[in-house]
Design a protein around this motif. Structure first.
Motif, mmCIF file in Angstrom:
data_model
loop_
_atom_site.group_PDB
_atom_site.id
_atom_site.type_symbol
_atom_site.label_atom_id
_atom_site.label_comp_id
_atom_site.label_asym_id
_atom_site.label_seq_id
_atom_site.Cartn_x
_atom_site.Cartn_y
_atom_site.Cartn_z
ATOM 1 N N ASP A 14 0.746 -1.302 0.102
ATOM 2 C CA ASP A 14 -0.052 0.096 -0.203
ATOM 3 C C ASP A 14 1.054 1.139 -0.110
ATOM 4 N N HIS A 15 2.026 1.298 0.880
ATOM 5 C CA HIS A 15 2.756 2.221 0.817
ATOM 6 C C HIS A 15 3.565 2.653 -0.400
ATOM 7 N N LYS A 16 3.970 1.497 -0.985
ATOM 8 C CA LYS A 16 4.740 1.503 -2.536
ATOM 9 C C LYS A 16 3.632 2.144 -3.503
ATOM 10 N N LYS A 17 2.510 1.662 -3.361
ATOM 11 C CA LYS A 17 1.576 2.142 -4.565
ATOM 12 C C LYS A 17 1.215 3.649 -4.127
ATOM 13 N N LYS A 18 1.105 3.822 -2.920
ATOM 14 C CA LYS A 18 0.812 5.480 -2.765
ATOM 15 C C LYS A 18 2.144 6.369 -3.168
ATOM 16 N N GLN A 19 3.522 6.112 -3.138
ATOM 17 C CA GLN A 19 4.519 6.407 -3.516
ATOM 18 C C GLN A 19 4.498 6.352 -5.190
ATOM 19 N N GLU A 20 4.015 5.380 -5.594
ATOM 20 C CA GLU A 20 3.950 5.359 -7.142
ATOM 21 C C GLU A 20 2.864 6.470 -7.678
ATOM 22 N N GLU A 21 1.758 6.412 -6.935
ATOM 23 C CA GLU A 21 0.728 7.456 -7.418
ATOM 24 C C GLU A 21 1.367 8.959 -7.149
ATOM 25 N N ALA A 22 1.992 9.198 -6.118
ATOM 26 C CA ALA A 22 2.548 10.615 -5.737
ATOM 27 C C ALA A 22 3.494 10.903 -6.925
ATOM 28 N N LEU A 23 4.348 10.134 -7.242
ATOM 29 C CA LEU A 23 5.327 10.022 -8.279
ATOM 30 C C LEU A 23 4.556 10.596 -9.574
ATOM 31 N N GLU A 24 3.713 9.789 -9.719
ATOM 32 C CA GLU A 24 3.039 10.093 -11.167
ATOM 33 C C GLU A 24 2.137 11.426 -11.182
ATOM 34 N N LYS A 25 1.738 11.626 -10.127
ATOM 35 C CA LYS A 25 0.760 13.090 -10.166
ATOM 36 C C LYS A 25 2.038 14.240 -10.171
ATOM 37 N N ARG A 26 3.079 14.163 -9.612
ATOM 38 C CA ARG A 26 3.998 15.155 -9.702
ATOM 39 C C ARG A 26 4.707 15.360 -10.720
ATOM 40 N N LEU A 27 4.951 14.015 -11.778
ATOM 41 C CA LEU A 27 5.735 14.048 -12.733
ATOM 42 C C LEU A 27 4.905 14.790 -13.994
ATOM 43 N N SER A 28 3.460 14.728 -13.698
ATOM 44 C CA SER A 28 2.604 15.278 -14.542
ATOM 45 C C SER A 28 2.356 16.735 -14.210
ATOM 46 N N GLY A 29 2.918 17.135 -13.345
ATOM 47 C CA GLY A 29 2.989 18.535 -13.255
ATOM 48 C C GLY A 29 2.142 18.976 -11.759
ATOM 49 N N GLU A 30 1.351 18.141 -11.117
ATOM 50 C CA GLU A 30 0.810 18.549 -9.870
ATOM 51 C C GLU A 30 1.936 18.827 -8.741
ATOM 52 N N LEU A 31 1.641 19.986 -8.153
ATOM 53 C CA LEU A 31 2.492 20.237 -7.040
ATOM 54 C C LEU A 31 1.884 19.785 -5.628
ATOM 55 N N PRO A 32 3.008 19.298 -4.805
ATOM 56 C CA PRO A 32 2.558 18.608 -3.675
ATOM 57 C C PRO A 32 1.922 19.851 -2.858
ATOM 58 N N THR A 33 1.097 19.442 -1.757
ATOM 59 C CA THR A 33 0.503 20.264 -1.007
ATOM 60 C C THR A 33 0.654 20.330 0.396
ATOM 61 N N ILE A 34 0.588 21.198 1.376
ATOM 62 C CA ILE A 34 0.651 21.121 2.678
ATOM 63 C C ILE A 34 -0.319 22.011 3.491
ATOM 64 N N ASP A 35 -0.759 21.269 4.544
ATOM 65 C CA ASP A 35 -1.776 21.877 5.376
ATOM 66 C C ASP A 35 -1.019 22.642 6.499
ATOM 67 N N ILE A 36 -1.264 24.057 6.442
ATOM 68 C CA ILE A 36 -0.713 24.807 7.562
ATOM 69 C C ILE A 36 -1.940 25.351 8.406
ATOM 70 N N ALA A 37 -2.215 24.992 9.448
ATOM 71 C CA ALA A 37 -3.291 25.423 10.225
ATOM 72 C C ALA A 37 -4.581 25.715 9.609
ATOM 73 N N GLY A 38 -4.963 24.789 8.735
ATOM 74 C CA GLY A 38 -6.287 24.798 8.030
ATOM 75 C C GLY A 38 -6.174 25.104 6.650
ATOM 76 N N GLN A 39 -4.955 26.021 6.305
ATOM 77 C CA GLN A 39 -4.880 26.642 4.913
ATOM 78 C C GLN A 39 -3.917 25.580 4.114
ATOM 79 N N ILE A 40 -4.454 25.232 3.015
ATOM 80 C CA ILE A 40 -3.685 24.510 2.080
ATOM 81 C C ILE A 40 -2.666 25.479 1.389
ATOM 82 N N PHE A 41 -1.533 24.902 1.179
ATOM 83 C CA PHE A 41 -0.307 25.679 0.445
ATOM 84 C C PHE A 41 0.406 24.708 -0.638
ATOM 85 N N TYR A 42 0.354 25.201 -1.735
ATOM 86 C CA TYR A 42 1.230 24.545 -2.869
ATOM 87 C C TYR A 42 2.624 24.768 -2.491
ATOM 88 N N VAL A 43 3.364 23.644 -2.620
ATOM 89 C CA VAL A 43 4.762 23.550 -2.412
ATOM 90 C C VAL A 43 5.671 23.749 -3.629
#
Length: 171
Positions: free
Chosen positions: A4-33
């Motif tokens: 499951d962990h490996k699959k999530k990593q593969e999905e995250a890499l695929e999304k990122r390589l397609s141009g989707e930026l990672p996000t981080i929740d800081i005190a309820g506000q979503i930020f793009y990294v």
């Protein structure tokens, strides 16, 4: 679970390589990294540049591989605190802890620093979303004040002339 962990990593890499930026929740506000812009950009808020990595660089711990800085949720930006002249705990500030840039966006980090993406991501790991830790501000401020006082005291001691007596005859 490992699969499951490996699959999530593969999905995250695929999304990122397609141009989707990672996000981080800081005190309820979503930020793009956004490593290319060297910042954390608040999602759907265009009146601010967000949190600039250049501004929080001095709050980076090489040992912990993270940033710990004060954040103003009203302005969506980092905000400096003058630890030497503070008399009360600022009500509008939070103490935020977040991972290093290489962990937040290993693909962007690898590209900017000239590393091969796939081996770097395999070494570091990848995620699409993070949640920043909010830490107690009062304890941090008290510790910073203590460290500042110790530093000032040590600087004063270095500036004092030595009062060692010379051995031998006096003139």
């Amino acid at each position: 679970m490992e699969e499951d962990h490996k699959k999530k990593q593969e999905e995250a890499l695929e999304k990122r390589l397609s141009g989707e930026l990672p996000t981080i929740d800081i005190a309820g506000q979503i930020f793009y990294v956004d490593i290319g812009m060297d910042c954390l950009r608040p999602k759907n808020i265009f009146a601010t540049l967000g949190i600039q990595f250049s501004e929080i660089r001095k709050h980076y711990s090489w040992l912990e591989e993270n940033y710990v800085f004060t954040y103003n949720p009203k302005t969506y930006e980092s905000q400096e605190v003058d630890y030497t002249n503070i008399h009360s705990i600022p009500e509008n500030l939070l103490l935020v802890e977040l991972p290093s840039k290489r962990k937040l966006d290993p693909v962007g980090y690898a590209r900017i620093n000239g590393y091969e993406v796939n081996p770097f991501v395999k070494e570091v790991g990848i995620r699409s979303h993070f949640k920043a830790k909010i830490r107690p501000l009062k304890a941090h401020l008290l510790e910073q004040q203590r460290l500042d006082k110790e530093f000032r005291k040590s600087m004063q001691e270095e500036d004092r002339p030595s009062r060692k007596r010379r051995k031998g005859r006096s003139l």
